[in-house]
Design a protein around this motif. Structure first.
Motif, PDB file in Angstrom:
ATOM      1  N   LEU A  12      44.215  43.257  37.702  1.00  0.00           N
ATOM      2  CA  LEU A  12      44.323  42.239  38.747  1.00  0.00           C
ATOM      3  C   LEU A  12      42.973  41.583  39.018  1.00  0.00           C
ATOM      4  CD1 LEU A  12      46.866  43.865  41.215  1.00  0.00           C
ATOM      5  CD2 LEU A  12      47.269  42.174  39.412  1.00  0.00           C
ATOM      6  N   PHE A  13      41.885  42.342  38.874  1.00  0.00           N
ATOM      7  CA  PHE A  13      40.560  41.750  39.000  1.00  0.00           C
ATOM      8  C   PHE A  13      40.330  40.747  37.871  1.00  0.00           C
ATOM      9  CE2 PHE A  13      36.028  41.668  37.946  1.00  0.00           C
ATOM     10  CZ  PHE A  13      35.545  41.117  39.131  1.00  0.00           C
ATOM     11  N   ALA A  14      40.718  41.124  36.646  1.00  0.00           N
ATOM     12  CA  ALA A  14      40.585  40.217  35.508  1.00  0.00           C
ATOM     13  C   ALA A  14      41.403  38.951  35.737  1.00  0.00           C
ATOM     14  CB  ALA A  14      41.026  40.918  34.229  1.00  0.00           C
ATOM     15  N   LEU A  15      42.600  39.091  36.270  1.00  0.00           N
ATOM     16  CA  LEU A  15      43.452  37.946  36.584  1.00  0.00           C
ATOM     17  C   LEU A  15      42.740  36.995  37.533  1.00  0.00           C
ATOM     18  CD1 LEU A  15      46.191  36.407  36.903  1.00  0.00           C
ATOM     19  CD2 LEU A  15      46.758  38.082  38.649  1.00  0.00           C
ATOM     20  N   GLN A  16      42.186  37.531  38.602  1.00  0.00           N
ATOM     21  CA  GLN A  16      41.516  36.687  39.588  1.00  0.00           C
ATOM     22  C   GLN A  16      40.245  36.063  39.021  1.00  0.00           C
ATOM     23  OE1 GLN A  16      41.269  39.729  42.595  1.00  0.00           O
ATOM     24  NE2 GLN A  16      42.900  38.759  43.776  1.00  0.00           N
ATOM     25  N   LEU A  17      39.523  36.802  38.219  1.00  0.00           N
ATOM     26  CA  LEU A  17      38.295  36.284  37.616  1.00  0.00           C
ATOM     27  C   LEU A  17      38.594  35.132  36.661  1.00  0.00           C
ATOM     28  CD1 LEU A  17      35.227  36.717  37.317  1.00  0.00           C
ATOM     29  CD2 LEU A  17      35.744  38.248  35.419  1.00  0.00           C
ATOM     30  N   VAL A  18      39.599  35.318  35.837  1.00  0.00           N
ATOM     31  CA  VAL A  18      39.971  34.278  34.871  1.00  0.00           C
ATOM     32  C   VAL A  18      40.502  33.038  35.589  1.00  0.00           C
ATOM     33  CG1 VAL A  18      41.566  33.753  32.998  1.00  0.00           C
ATOM     34  CG2 VAL A  18      40.343  35.920  33.020  1.00  0.00           C
TER      35      VAL A  18
END
Length: 54
Positions: A12-18
Motif C-alpha cells: 500500500l505504501f508502494a501504491l501511494q508512492l507510485v
C-alpha cells in the motif's frame, strides 16, 4: 504502469508512492475487500487472482 502484488503495508505504501509520481497502478490480491481498500487509495486496476481466469 506499475504492478503491485498484495495489500500489506509495503504494497500500500508502494501504491501511494507510485500514485504520487502520477503513474497508473495495477494491484493483485485474493481478497475483494482488501482490493476495494486499494481502489480507495487510488489503484487504477484491481485483480483478484483467485477468481479471475488467466
Amino acid at each position: 504502469m506499475v504492478l503491485v502484488h498484495g495489500t500489506g503495508g509495503v504494497s500500500l505504501f508502494a501504491l501511494q508512492l507510485v500514485k504520487a509520481r502520477d503513474c497508473r497502478v495495477a494491484i493483485t490480491y485474493k481478497d475483494n475487500a482488501k482490493l476495494a481498500r486499494a481502489r480507495e487509495l487510488g489503484a487504477d486496476f484491481a485483480f483478484n487472482y483467485a477468481t479471475q481466469p488467466t
